[in-house]
Scaffold this motif. Structure first.
Motif, short mmCIF file in Angstrom:
data_model
loop_
_atom_site.label_atom_id
_atom_site.label_comp_id
_atom_site.label_asym_id
_atom_site.label_seq_id
_atom_site.Cartn_x
_atom_site.Cartn_y
_atom_site.Cartn_z
N SER A 127 -33.45 43.94 53.53
CA SER A 127 -34.39 43.58 54.41
C SER A 127 -34.82 42.14 54.97
O SER A 127 -35.05 42.42 56.33
CB SER A 127 -35.98 43.93 53.47
N ARG A 128 -34.54 41.13 54.33
CA ARG A 128 -34.63 40.00 54.99
C ARG A 128 -33.53 39.41 55.75
O ARG A 128 -33.38 38.38 56.50
CB ARG A 128 -34.83 38.86 53.85
N SER A 129 -32.25 40.16 55.64
CA SER A 129 -31.23 39.86 56.66
C SER A 129 -31.62 40.52 58.03
O SER A 129 -30.69 40.10 58.87
CB SER A 129 -29.96 40.58 56.09
N GLN A 130 -32.69 41.17 58.33
CA GLN A 130 -32.82 41.84 59.85
C GLN A 130 -32.90 40.75 60.64
O GLN A 130 -33.63 39.63 60.19
CB GLN A 130 -33.91 42.81 59.45
N PHE A 131 -32.94 41.02 61.82
CA PHE A 131 -32.97 39.72 62.99
C PHE A 131 -34.54 39.59 63.05
O PHE A 131 -34.62 37.91 63.15
CB PHE A 131 -32.55 40.62 64.34
N LYS A 132 -35.47 39.88 62.59
CA LYS A 132 -36.84 39.42 63.13
C LYS A 132 -37.27 38.67 61.98
O LYS A 132 -38.34 38.22 62.11
CB LYS A 132 -37.53 40.66 63.20
N ASN A 133 -36.71 38.56 60.75
CA ASN A 133 -37.30 37.88 59.89
C ASN A 133 -36.93 36.36 59.70
O ASN A 133 -37.61 35.62 59.03
CB ASN A 133 -36.88 38.54 58.36
N GLY A 134 -36.37 35.71 60.69
CA GLY A 134 -36.33 34.30 60.78
C GLY A 134 -35.19 33.95 60.22
O GLY A 134 -34.36 34.35 59.26
N LEU A 135 -34.68 32.68 60.82
CA LEU A 135 -33.37 31.78 60.33
C LEU A 135 -33.67 31.45 58.72
O LEU A 135 -32.50 31.67 57.97
CB LEU A 135 -33.48 30.49 60.98
N VAL A 136 -34.75 31.06 58.50
CA VAL A 136 -34.83 30.58 56.80
C VAL A 136 -34.84 31.67 56.00
O VAL A 136 -34.09 31.64 54.90
CB VAL A 136 -36.34 29.89 56.72
N ASN A 137 -35.40 33.11 56.44
CA ASN A 137 -35.07 34.10 55.53
C ASN A 137 -33.40 34.57 55.63
O ASN A 137 -33.11 35.06 54.63
CB ASN A 137 -35.89 35.19 55.88
N HIS A 138 -33.06 34.58 56.67
CA HIS A 138 -31.53 34.74 56.82
C HIS A 138 -30.81 33.88 55.84
O HIS A 138 -29.89 34.28 55.12
CB HIS A 138 -31.07 34.48 58.27
N ALA A 139 -31.00 32.60 55.89
CA ALA A 139 -30.27 31.64 55.15
C ALA A 139 -30.62 31.71 53.55
O ALA A 139 -29.57 31.89 52.82
CB ALA A 139 -30.55 30.07 55.44
N PHE A 140 -31.94 32.24 53.27
CA PHE A 140 -32.09 32.59 51.77
C PHE A 140 -31.40 33.87 51.48
O PHE A 140 -30.76 33.80 50.26
CB PHE A 140 -33.69 32.55 51.75
N ALA A 141 -31.45 34.74 52.21
CA ALA A 141 -30.66 35.95 51.91
C ALA A 141 -29.23 35.86 51.78
O ALA A 141 -28.67 36.45 50.99
CB ALA A 141 -30.81 37.23 52.99
N ALA A 142 -28.71 34.95 52.60
CA ALA A 142 -27.23 34.70 52.38
C ALA A 142 -27.03 34.03 50.89
O ALA A 142 -26.10 34.22 50.45
CB ALA A 142 -26.78 33.85 53.60
N SER A 143 -27.87 33.19 50.52
CA SER A 143 -27.57 32.50 49.15
C SER A 143 -27.79 33.44 48.35
O SER A 143 -27.09 33.42 47.15
CB SER A 143 -28.65 30.93 49.21
N LEU A 144 -28.64 34.32 48.48
CA LEU A 144 -28.75 35.31 47.31
C LEU A 144 -27.41 36.22 47.44
O LEU A 144 -27.09 36.89 46.35
CB LEU A 144 -30.25 36.17 47.59
N ARG A 145 -27.05 36.71 48.40
CA ARG A 145 -25.94 37.49 48.34
C ARG A 145 -24.58 37.01 47.75
O ARG A 145 -24.04 37.45 47.10
CB ARG A 145 -25.50 37.92 50.02
N ALA A 146 -24.66 35.54 47.99
CA ALA A 146 -23.38 34.90 47.21
C ALA A 146 -23.89 34.90 45.68
O ALA A 146 -22.85 35.08 44.94
CB ALA A 146 -23.48 33.31 47.57
N LEU A 147 -25.07 34.83 45.33
CA LEU A 147 -25.44 35.10 43.79
C LEU A 147 -25.16 36.21 43.42
O LEU A 147 -24.19 36.46 42.23
CB LEU A 147 -26.78 34.66 43.67
N LEU A 148 -25.34 37.36 44.13
CA LEU A 148 -25.02 38.78 43.91
C LEU A 148 -23.43 38.98 43.61
O LEU A 148 -23.00 39.87 42.95
CB LEU A 148 -25.69 39.75 44.61
N LEU A 149 -22.92 38.38 44.59
CA LEU A 149 -21.30 38.41 44.43
C LEU A 149 -20.83 38.04 42.99
O LEU A 149 -19.71 38.60 42.41
CB LEU A 149 -20.65 37.87 45.44
N ASP A 150 -21.23 36.96 42.63
CA ASP A 150 -20.88 36.40 41.29
C ASP A 150 -21.51 37.33 40.21
O ASP A 150 -20.76 37.59 39.02
CB ASP A 150 -21.61 35.07 41.09
N TYR A 151 -22.43 37.78 40.50
CA TYR A 151 -23.19 38.83 39.49
C TYR A 151 -22.02 40.27 39.53
O TYR A 151 -22.00 40.62 38.45
CB TYR A 151 -24.46 38.94 39.92
#
Length: 615
Positions: A127-151
């Protein structure tokens, strides 16, 4: 984006947990369950013995760890908050078949929080990777995505060990425990961010506060700090453009500085209450906690750069690799970068206004004319404009007064001043005291029937004449419409005193011509004594205003401006000078000022009546 999280263990599972007969049971149970699945006859898990149940539960748990329902473990979802068309906050629970062995149920429920955290995190990332949610949420979602890859890599390795018959449910729980604390901490952050629909600095503040709250768990704290760092990179990019270029590159409105484009710099010379300098750029709520102490300095830095850019001056702070705002870690490097940018912008703008636009020269020119530092032009002007100034307000021609003023300037020492062409004249619509009341400098008293006591019934150009001064950008930041109005208040008082002085001098000359009559002890002699006393008083008043108020305060301001470090300090010293001059020139004391202004002219009128009667 590649990240290495301290909470993520190295999943090299090589030590077999179980071998031999358990491995054979694993394959048999798998074939047995698959056969029932293929025949469409799903049996309750309680129908199997404990060993087979364990294998079936592990198989379902490995699916549940990546958010997939199994044969005996189901997922229940409940939406808590809906924002618009998007579901941001939902609760996920995992349930087991009631016929399952109680010991296996207990082990499965220990692992369920990790499964739930994964599902919530995955939903949040999507949800937070959507365009309208802002740059900070995009970056936060990217860091979570990297964590999920390890998981997910951990789950894949566990599944591989299970297929080899080397994983029991105790072993699964053993390997899941290191990740459980990290995923639950992340899940708590996600829950708060989703429930409040946080964006921008609110996300950064939430991550930072959660990291501080986990001070007792170094692994989780390090994970949250790394996520805060990743999420803040986009925000620091916005900040870097602001403090180095004076540009707000904020497409989602996440930055803590707001720009009001409706406020134009031209208002500084037109509007007495112009808000351009104070409110064109302003601080918003929700400043990131790590920038709270320097938010004002950050705001000021960008404002200064904007002024220089609008003047056509190079407005970019020199940068290097060490000046990049890449982090806000414990070394406080970002604080030093902001400080350097502020000092550069402040020094450059101050030099620009002082040197290129000659601020001190303009102030000296204003002092020369509006504070009567060089009054020869005014004497000449009052001589040639006397008839026009004696007219009623509606009969005065401003253009004629302007042409007479130009003649006076060109025919006196003022002609040598390169700034004399910026001087203009104006005719106000009210008396000095009325104007002061309009600007809320003083309170005007009214009679019981509401009639204004301070506004004369009939006023002429002598009571309403004033000088003005053309000020261009960026000097209008310092010499604004409000500052010029204060200068005009002082000028109108000085002009009035000069007019009274001239009238008293004329009366004194008449009395000198009457000395031949030897009229001692008569009304003429008493009037002559009063005239001398009043002339002495008005000369003393002018001396006080010019040499004891304006001149000393001017020198104090001049010295302070020489040592000022920023344009805001210049504005502060200049405004302080004007306010102090207004106060010490009696302009805040309307009753006393009215007596001073009316006494001389009233005497002149009475004296003229006396001479008419005698003649």
């Amino acid at each position: 984006m590649e990240m290495s999280y301290p909470s993520t263990p190295r999943w090299n599972i090589e030590r077999p947990f179980l071998t031999g007969r358990f491995h054979q049971e694993t394959k048999a149970a798998s074939r047995f369950a698959d056969s029932f699945s293929n025949n469409g006859a799903e049996m309750a898990i309680g129908c199997y013995d404990a060993g087979v149940q364990e294998l079936l539960v592990i198989d379902d748990l490995l699916s549940a760890l990546v958010g997939i329902e199994g044969r005996y473990i189901s997922i229940k979802r409940r939406v808590n908050h809906v924002h618009g068309n998007d579901t941001y906050d939902s609760t996920v629970t995992f349930q087991v078949d009631a016929s399952m062995d109680l010991a296996l149920q207990e082990m499965a429920k220990r692992i369920f929080p990790l499964c739930e955290s994964f599902v919530l995190t995955e939903q949040f990332v999507e949800s937070r990777s959507q365009f309208k949610n802002g740059l900070v949420n995009h970056a936060f979602a990217a860091s979570l995505r990297a964590l999920l890859l390890d998981y997910e890599a951990m789950v894949a390795q566990l599944e591989h060990q299970f297929r080899l018959g080397r994983l029991s449910i105790q072993g699964l729980w053993f390997y899941c425990q290191p990740m459980l604390g990290s995923m639950q901490a992340v899940s708590a952050v996600i829950h708060k961010a989703s429930a409040n629909n946080f964006t921008g600095s609110a996300v950064l503040n939430l991550l930072q506060s959660q990291a501080k709250a986990m001070a007792g768990d170094n692994t989780v704290r390090s994970l949250l700090e790394k996520m805060t760092q990743c999420a803040s990179n986009a925000y620091l990019g916005i900040l870097e453009r602001w403090v180095y270029e004076g540009v707000i590159d904020d497409p989602y409105g996440e930055f803590f500085i707001a720009e009001d484009k409706s406020l134009l710099k031209e208002s500084l010379t037109q509007d007495y209450d112009a808000k351009y300098w104070r409110q064109r750029y302003s601080l918003k709520d929700g400043i990131p906690s790590f920038l709270a102490n320097i938010a004002g300095k950050i705001l000021t830095t960008g404002k200064y750069l904007n002024v220089m850019r609008e003047c056509g001056h190079s407005a970019q702070v020199p940068t290097s690799e060490n000046s990049k705002l890449l982090s806000f870690g414990s070394n406080h490097h970002y604080l030093e970068c902001v400080k350097v940018a502020y000092e550069f912008a402040s020094g450059e703008l101050l030099n620009l206004i002082k040197e290129r636009y000659d601020l001190m020269g303009k102030l000296r020119s204003i002092k020369r004319y509006l504070l009567l530092d060089q009054g020869d032009f005014l004497v000449h002007f009052m001589d040639i404009a006397r008839e026009e100034l004696m007219k009623q307000l509606d009969e005065i021609t401003v253009e004629k007064l302007q042409s007479l003023l130009d003649i006076a300037l060109r025919s006196t020492a003022a002609a040598a001043d390169p700034c004399h062409e910026d001087l203009t004249c104006s005719v106000e619509r009210s008396s000095l005291l009325k104007r002061m009341a309009t600007l809320k400098f003083v309170e005007i008293k009214t009679s019981s029937d509401g009639v204004d006591l301070e506004q004369p019934v009939s006023i002429t150009g002598l009571e309403t004449f004033s000088l003005s001064y053309k000020v261009q950008w960026p000097l209008s930041i310092v010499i604004s419409r409000k500052a010029l109005t204060k200068y005009q208040m002082v000028f109108r008082l000085l002009f009035h005193c000069k007019h009274v002085e001239r009238q008293l001098c004329g009366a004194w000359q008449v009395h000198q011509g009457a000395r031949a009559f030897n009229a001692s002890g008569t009304a003429i002699s008493r009037s002559s004594l009063l005239c001398r006393s009043m002339l002495k008083f008005i000369n003393s008043l002018l001396h006080y205003l010019t040499f004891e108020v304006l001149e000393p305060n001017w020198h104090v301001m001049h010295n302070r401006l020489q040592t000022a470090k920023s344009i805001d300090e210049v504005i502060q010293h200049h405004d302080f000078f004007l306010d102090k001059c207004l106060r010490e020139c009696l302009l805040h004391l309307p009753d006393l000022l009215k007596m001073v202004m009316d006494a001389g002219l009233e005497y002149v009128r009475q004296d003229r009546r006396m001479w008419k009667m005698l003649s």
